[in-house]
Enzyme design. Sequence first.
Site, short mmCIF file in Angstrom:
data_model
loop_
_atom_site.label_atom_id
_atom_site.label_comp_id
_atom_site.label_asym_id
_atom_site.label_seq_id
_atom_site.Cartn_x
_atom_site.Cartn_y
_atom_site.Cartn_z
N ASN A 183 -19.72 3.50 9.92
CA ASN A 183 -19.24 2.11 9.85
C ASN A 183 -18.93 1.54 11.24
OD1 ASN A 183 -19.42 2.17 7.07
ND2 ASN A 183 -17.24 2.57 6.75
N LYS A 186 1.32 -6.59 5.83
CA LYS A 186 1.40 -7.78 4.97
C LYS A 186 2.67 -7.72 4.13
CE LYS A 186 -3.56 -7.12 4.43
NZ LYS A 186 -3.53 -5.64 4.58
N TYR A 211 0.82 -1.21 0.00
CA TYR A 211 0.00 0.00 0.00
C TYR A 211 0.86 1.27 0.00
CZ TYR A 211 -3.72 -3.18 1.70
OH TYR A 211 -4.62 -4.21 1.87
N LYS A 215 -13.07 0.59 4.88
CA LYS A 215 -12.21 1.75 4.64
C LYS A 215 -13.07 2.96 4.30
CE LYS A 215 -10.40 2.40 0.57
NZ LYS A 215 -10.79 3.78 0.20
N SER A 216 -12.71 4.11 4.83
CA SER A 216 -13.36 5.35 4.46
C SER A 216 -12.40 6.49 4.72
CB SER A 216 -14.65 5.56 5.26
OG SER A 216 -15.21 6.82 4.93
N ARG A 273 -18.40 8.86 7.51
CA ARG A 273 -18.55 7.47 7.10
C ARG A 273 -17.82 6.53 8.07
NH1 ARG A 273 -19.94 5.57 2.23
NH2 ARG A 273 -21.31 7.38 2.32
#
Length: 275
Positions: A241, A76, A51, A231-232, A237
């Site tokens: 969530n 990761k 990422y 994800k946001s 949001r």
Amino acid sequence: MTAVPTVTLNNAVRIPQLGFGTFQIPPEDTRETTLAALAAGYRHIDTAEMYGNEKGVGQAVRDSGLDRDEVFVTSKLDNGAHAHDDALRAFDGTLAALGLDHLDLFLVHWPLPGRGDFVETWRAMEEIYRSGRAKAIGVSNFQPHHLRRLLDGSTVVPAVNQIEVHPYLTQDEVRAFGAEQGIATEAWSPIAQGKVLDDPAIVRIAERVGKSPAQVTLRWHLQRGDIVFPKSSTRERMEENFDLFDFELGAGDMGEISALNRDERTGPDPDRFNG
């Protein structure tokens, strides 16, 4: 502050069942976005070497004012680092980028069947685990046949398998195999990149319970026992969530949502993807 339920992994490590995902958050925005998530109550942050935003995640954790042991951090392994020594170096790089002395969970991001032997990669993961610098290790995007091969050649059973899961891809076979082996399921792309939010069945349930289609879908995940991290980039949001713990779906609702499965992926097929 709402208490998020935890899932106890196969080595007794406890992971918050609801977390915050950072996929596709630009590196320059990651610190502020992650700080906003932590302020909203999230205590589980998911990132990855590929990422490119581990540094921002680490800065946010350090700048949040929270104790390190209050935040569960996952990263990761990069797809280009599957060779044993490369994996060890990549993990060192992750800790350096995050500015942390340990990870709570470190995952093999993809099995990459055409690239090399992920069992060799896993042996490096086991060394990292034994060093204490990762409290748990696991895999991502592994199918049952990948897991069988891994289990045959290893001593540490993965703590989790992070896979694409949503109402259009319920992944019953992979989840069931994981449950048999004591491997927890984490769900990425939990709302199918928004595709399920207009589904008539989900909209109808959402209207009846007075919640949004996204909240209903995330609640479906939680009640199935999966670990989920939407994800946001907006605080509103993020808070929506997170607001999942004052209602419950009935068995009929759960069954209706699960019946939407069409084995439809939004991401790559793990049997074909080689990074």
